[in-house]
Design a protein around this motif. Structure first.
Motif, PDB file in Angstrom:
ATOM      1  N   GLY A 183      -6.773  -7.759   2.212  1.00 33.65           N
ATOM      2  CA  GLY A 183      -7.254  -7.518   0.890  1.00 33.65           C
ATOM      3  C   GLY A 183      -7.859  -6.070   0.531  1.00 33.65           C
ATOM      4  N   TYR A 184      -8.959  -5.776   1.522  1.00 35.55           N
ATOM      5  CA  TYR A 184      -9.341  -4.456   1.646  1.00 35.55           C
ATOM      6  C   TYR A 184      -8.424  -3.303   1.365  1.00 35.55           C
ATOM      7  CZ  TYR A 184     -14.310  -6.086   2.507  1.00 35.55           C
ATOM      8  OH  TYR A 184     -15.631  -6.725   2.182  1.00 35.55           O
ATOM      9  N   PHE A 185      -7.550  -3.309   2.438  1.00 35.80           N
ATOM     10  CA  PHE A 185      -6.537  -2.166   2.197  1.00 35.80           C
ATOM     11  C   PHE A 185      -5.682  -2.079   1.259  1.00 35.80           C
ATOM     12  CE2 PHE A 185      -7.545  -2.051   7.051  1.00 35.80           C
ATOM     13  CZ  PHE A 185      -7.782  -0.659   7.157  1.00 35.80           C
ATOM     14  N   ALA A 186      -5.239  -3.331   0.952  1.00 33.78           N
ATOM     15  CA  ALA A 186      -4.151  -3.386  -0.374  1.00 33.78           C
ATOM     16  C   ALA A 186      -4.763  -2.905  -1.523  1.00 33.78           C
ATOM     17  CB  ALA A 186      -3.434  -4.611  -0.315  1.00 33.78           C
ATOM     18  N   THR A 187      -6.211  -3.399  -1.676  1.00 30.83           N
ATOM     19  CA  THR A 187      -6.625  -2.996  -3.127  1.00 30.83           C
ATOM     20  C   THR A 187      -7.135  -1.433  -3.057  1.00 30.83           C
ATOM     21  OG1 THR A 187      -7.498  -5.451  -3.112  1.00 30.83           O
ATOM     22  CG2 THR A 187      -8.581  -3.654  -4.637  1.00 30.83           C
ATOM     23  N   LEU A 188      -7.523  -1.159  -2.024  1.00 32.05           N
ATOM     24  CA  LEU A 188      -8.247   0.216  -1.990  1.00 32.05           C
ATOM     25  C   LEU A 188      -7.091   1.312  -1.949  1.00 32.05           C
ATOM     26  CD1 LEU A 188     -10.709   2.040  -1.324  1.00 32.05           C
ATOM     27  CD2 LEU A 188     -10.172   1.827   1.178  1.00 32.05           C
ATOM     28  N   VAL A 228      -4.096   1.032  -3.648  1.00 33.65           N
ATOM     29  CA  VAL A 228      -3.573   0.836  -4.648  1.00 33.65           C
ATOM     30  C   VAL A 228      -4.505   1.720  -5.660  1.00 33.65           C
ATOM     31  CG1 VAL A 228      -3.023  -0.383  -6.739  1.00 33.65           C
ATOM     32  CG2 VAL A 228      -2.064  -1.168  -4.408  1.00 33.65           C
ATOM     33  N   ASN A 229      -5.590   1.396  -5.535  1.00 34.91           N
ATOM     34  CA  ASN A 229      -6.617   2.175  -6.255  1.00 34.91           C
ATOM     35  C   ASN A 229      -6.674   3.820  -6.159  1.00 34.91           C
ATOM     36  OD1 ASN A 229      -8.608   0.387  -8.402  1.00 34.91           O
ATOM     37  ND2 ASN A 229      -8.073  -0.743  -6.553  1.00 34.91           N
ATOM     38  N   ILE A 230      -6.455   4.051  -4.881  1.00 31.23           N
ATOM     39  CA  ILE A 230      -6.568   5.594  -4.516  1.00 31.23           C
ATOM     40  C   ILE A 230      -5.267   5.957  -5.004  1.00 31.23           C
ATOM     41  CG2 ILE A 230      -6.232   7.077  -2.459  1.00 31.23           C
ATOM     42  CD1 ILE A 230      -8.056   5.356  -0.882  1.00 31.23           C
ATOM     43  N   ALA A 231      -4.232   5.565  -5.159  1.00 30.27           N
ATOM     44  CA  ALA A 231      -2.824   5.806  -5.646  1.00 30.27           C
ATOM     45  C   ALA A 231      -3.037   6.321  -7.104  1.00 30.27           C
ATOM     46  CB  ALA A 231      -1.699   4.898  -5.491  1.00 30.27           C
ATOM     47  N   ALA A 232      -3.743   5.233  -7.857  1.00 26.45           N
ATOM     48  CA  ALA A 232      -4.018   5.450  -9.212  1.00 26.45           C
ATOM     49  C   ALA A 232      -4.788   6.559  -9.595  1.00 26.45           C
ATOM     50  CB  ALA A 232      -4.562   4.355  -9.836  1.00 26.45           C
ATOM     51  N   ALA A 233      -5.882   7.059  -8.573  1.00 27.91           N
ATOM     52  CA  ALA A 233      -6.780   8.137  -8.653  1.00 27.91           C
ATOM     53  C   ALA A 233      -6.131   9.528  -8.311  1.00 27.91           C
ATOM     54  CB  ALA A 233      -7.881   7.935  -7.768  1.00 27.91           C
ATOM     55  N   VAL A 234      -5.506   9.352  -7.154  1.00 25.72           N
ATOM     56  CA  VAL A 234      -5.042  10.777  -6.785  1.00 25.72           C
ATOM     57  C   VAL A 234      -3.686  11.133  -7.272  1.00 25.72           C
ATOM     58  CG1 VAL A 234      -4.111  11.736  -4.701  1.00 25.72           C
ATOM     59  CG2 VAL A 234      -5.990  10.272  -4.196  1.00 25.72           C
ATOM     60  N   PHE A 235      -2.857  10.387  -7.699  1.00 26.49           N
ATOM     61  CA  PHE A 235      -1.386  10.578  -8.452  1.00 26.49           C
ATOM     62  C   PHE A 235      -1.497  10.448  -9.758  1.00 26.49           C
ATOM     63  CE2 PHE A 235      -0.277   9.781  -3.730  1.00 26.49           C
ATOM     64  CZ  PHE A 235       0.088  11.151  -3.491  1.00 26.49           C
ATOM     65  N   SER A 258       0.791  -1.134  -0.043  1.00 27.22           N
ATOM     66  CA  SER A 258       0.070  -0.009   0.108  1.00 27.22           C
ATOM     67  C   SER A 258       0.858   1.294   0.001  1.00 27.22           C
ATOM     68  CB  SER A 258      -0.907  -0.053   1.183  1.00 27.22           C
ATOM     69  OG  SER A 258      -1.895  -1.139   1.268  1.00 27.22           O
ATOM     70  N   ILE A 259       1.801   1.441   0.912  1.00 23.37           N
ATOM     71  CA  ILE A 259       2.589   2.569   0.948  1.00 23.37           C
ATOM     72  C   ILE A 259       3.314   2.781  -0.197  1.00 23.37           C
ATOM     73  CG2 ILE A 259       4.591   3.789   2.586  1.00 23.37           C
ATOM     74  CD1 ILE A 259       1.612   3.624   3.580  1.00 23.37           C
ATOM     75  N   GLY A 261       5.423   5.493  -4.478  1.00 27.11           N
ATOM     76  CA  GLY A 261       5.816   5.597  -5.680  1.00 27.11           C
ATOM     77  C   GLY A 261       5.152   6.184  -6.626  1.00 27.11           C
ATOM     78  N   ALA A 262       3.958   6.331  -6.604  1.00 30.21           N
ATOM     79  CA  ALA A 262       2.842   7.104  -7.647  1.00 30.21           C
ATOM     80  C   ALA A 262       2.985   8.751  -7.799  1.00 30.21           C
ATOM     81  CB  ALA A 262       1.425   6.640  -7.418  1.00 30.21           C
ATOM     82  N   GLY A 263       3.424   8.835  -6.450  1.00 30.83           N
ATOM     83  CA  GLY A 263       3.548  10.618  -6.355  1.00 30.83           C
ATOM     84  C   GLY A 263       4.791  10.954  -6.068  1.00 30.83           C
ATOM     85  N   TYR A 264       5.995  10.196  -6.119  1.00 29.38           N
ATOM     86  CA  TYR A 264       7.165  10.567  -5.524  1.00 29.38           C
ATOM     87  C   TYR A 264       8.002  11.154  -6.841  1.00 29.38           C
ATOM     88  CZ  TYR A 264      12.143  10.536  -4.013  1.00 29.38           C
ATOM     89  OH  TYR A 264      13.682  10.679  -3.949  1.00 29.38           O
ATOM     90  N   ASP A 265       8.430  12.410  -6.526  1.00 23.96           N
ATOM     91  CA  ASP A 265       9.416  13.062  -7.430  1.00 23.96           C
ATOM     92  C   ASP A 265       9.070  12.724  -9.004  1.00 23.96           C
ATOM     93  OD1 ASP A 265      11.591  14.715  -8.445  1.00 23.96           O
ATOM     94  OD2 ASP A 265      12.953  13.082  -8.049  1.00 23.96           O
ATOM     95  N   THR A 266       7.808  13.320  -9.466  1.00 20.75           N
ATOM     96  CA  THR A 266       7.493  12.852 -10.898  1.00 20.75           C
ATOM     97  C   THR A 266       8.494  13.890 -11.623  1.00 20.75           C
ATOM     98  OG1 THR A 266       5.538  14.447 -10.609  1.00 20.75           O
ATOM     99  CG2 THR A 266       5.182  12.310 -10.222  1.00 20.75           C
ATOM    100  N   MET A 267       8.881  14.755 -11.125  1.00 17.53           N
ATOM    101  CA  MET A 267       9.689  15.925 -12.027  1.00 17.53           C
ATOM    102  C   MET A 267      10.785  15.203 -12.716  1.00 17.53           C
ATOM    103  SD  MET A 267       8.315  19.011 -11.919  1.00 17.53           S
ATOM    104  CE  MET A 267       9.736  19.834 -12.720  1.00 17.53           C
TER     105      MET A 267
END
Length: 499
Positions: free
Chosen positions: A337-342, A344-351, A45-46, A51-57
């Protein structure tokens, strides 16, 4: 009462007694399994959130901007050279020059390309810029520096990533305003017969201080502020509630179904309940979004059903995934399973997956990302239209997890019916060995004990072709003697002696 309580406590065993060793080991194994599973869940999860939001520059050069100079003056060509050089900075987007190309031959064509998502943005040197600046410097004519360059932007691709890229492009253009002003002043002063004092007196002050600036043209704005935040939270809520309620309901009532109902009907019933509950939740969520949409957005009936369909596809993909886990893993691991899936999906939506490390671009395949794409397209009147891709991804995930769940339901029903699996998805404990039946002297066995012992003896006797051992003969004789005494019959001397 206290005395009775103390008596009961005396009969119980202490925690570290030898008799409870197996219980302690089972408890320790359960704790160890939870530690391993939730450590994995935590790291997955972390890692995806980070990884999805770190240093995208680092990957900002993956974002492209269209550049075109529509003015043929020498001043415009000088400005073009400075802008192209400025975007070579490693912290600036990649600038693709189309000045001498037949492609994007008009400002409308460039804006349409940005609106469709072919580029993140565009920098346009507007036609007539050089002539207007010359008149302002030599004759003092009115001049608007922002009419020199247009920065074309959009917000539909991904709010955070687009905001970051647009700020980087704006930083480059803003940093070039001073050097270009200095260059223009030096050219005027060094011109033949030019007098600095007379130039300053006759020039337009705005044109002399800031010969160029830029105006921002957002071709795909959202209908109302905070819309994606609200809808992302609503998507998450539908995912959790739409899958959590059916899975918990099934945990309390599924055992009779697995043991008494046909498997095909169990599969159909579960699918019907999952779809019905998801539909119920998503209709309410869509109604809430419309009720609090704000004054600046006037959606149609089609928008209502479009948002409802987006919520429903996203919820079903998550629901059938949880359905698979419920029929495969121990209930204590279901929360993982709830936490991991949720997350990962939030990372995709937010970042978002764009501009991420290449590994984390796997988030393109996550249902939540596809749902976010569809929502952004809807809220920007159709820009960055990837609906075919997004709808296909969510339908495929829903069908995939539903097919896997049907297999797991059929497997679990068979194993539960055969007694090889408990409802918690673990094998049943091994059966205890038959207890030894002691026949006391001068005591007749009860009918229950006698029948159980006879069944045990009949299974242990040898076949008709073998001779029973002395021990077997002795046991049989004792049982016959006990039965005879119980019925009041006389026993032979041999039987009495044997007993």
């Amino acid at each position: 009462m206290l005395k009775a309580h103390r008596e009961r406590q005396k009969k119980l065993l202490p925690l570290f007694s030898p008799e409870l060793r197996a219980t302690r080991m089972a408890f320790a194994k359960g704790i160890w399994d939870l530690f391993l599973v939730f450590t994995l869940v935590f790291w997955v999860s972390i890692c995806f959130l980070y990884g999805a939001g770190y240093d995208t520059m680092r990957h900002i050069k993956d974002s492209t901007f269209i550049f075109r100079n529509f003015d043929d003056s020498q001043i415009a060509r000088d400005l073009s050279s400075i802008i192209i050089a400025g975007f070579e900075d490693p912290n600036a987007p990649l600038l693709k020059v189309y000045t001498d190309s037949e492609k994007y031959d008009s400002a409308a064509a460039i804006k349409d390309a940005v609106w469709k998502g072919d580029a993140w943005g565009a920098v346009i040197v507007n036609d007539g810029f050089g002539k207007q600046l010359e008149q302002a410097l030599s004759e003092g004519a009115d001049y608007d520096p922002t009419s020199a360059v247009t920065l074309v932007t959009e917000e539909s691709r991904h709010y955070f990533k687009v905001m970051m890229v647009n700020k980087a492009a704006q930083a480059v253009l803003t940093a070039l305003e001073g050097p270009f002003s200095e260059k223009m002043f030096q050219q005027m002063v060094t011109a033949d017969g030019a007098n600095a004092t007379s130039l300053i007196d006759q020039a337009n002050a705005n044109a002399l201080i800031m010969p160029f600036s830029y105006a921002i043209d957002n071709v795909a704005p959202y209908h109302f502020d905070m819309s994606m935040y609200i809808l992302s939270v609503t998507l998450s809520l539908c995912m959790v509630v739409g899958s959590f309620i059916p899975s918990n309901m099934w945990k309390s009532i599924e055992e009779p179904f697995y043991k008494q109902v046909r498997v095909t009907q169990v599969i159909a019933l579960r699918a019907f309940i999952n779809i019905a509950w998801a539909t119920f939740i998503c209709i309410q969520a869509t109604g809430i979004v419309f009720a609090f949409r704000g004054p600046s957005w006037s959606p149609s009936t089609g928008d209502f059903f479009a948002i409802f369909a987006i919520f429903l596809l996203n919820t079903l993909a998550f629901t059938f995934f949880i359905d698979c886990m419920q029929n495969w893993v121990h209930p204590r691991f279901l929360l993982g399973g709830y936490f991991a899936t949720l997350f990962v999906n939030i990372a995709a939506a937010v970042f978002g997956p764009e501009l991420n490390n290449h590994f984390f671009r796997i988030l393109y395949a996550v249902p939540f990302h596809s749902s976010g794409l569809m929502l952004r397209t809807l809220l920007t009147d159709g820009s960055y239209n990837k609906l075919d891709f997004a709808i296909t991804i969510n339908i495929l995930w829903s069908l995939f997890w539903w097919l896997i769940s049907t297999f797991l339901i059929a497997r679990k029903a068979r194993l539960v019916y055969e007694g090889k699996l408990l409802m918690a998805n673990v094998p049943p404990p091994p059966a205890a060995p038959p207890a030894a039946v002691a026949v006391e002297k001068d005591a007749a066995p009860s009918p229950t004990d006698s029948s159980a012992l006879s069944e045990y003896l009949s299974s242990a006797t040898a076949s008709s072709g073998t001779t029973p051992s002395p021990s077997e003969t002795s046991i049989s004789a004792r049982v016959r003697g006990a039965r005879a005494r119980k019925s009041g019959e006389t026993t032979s001397d041999i039987e009495i002696e044997d007993m």
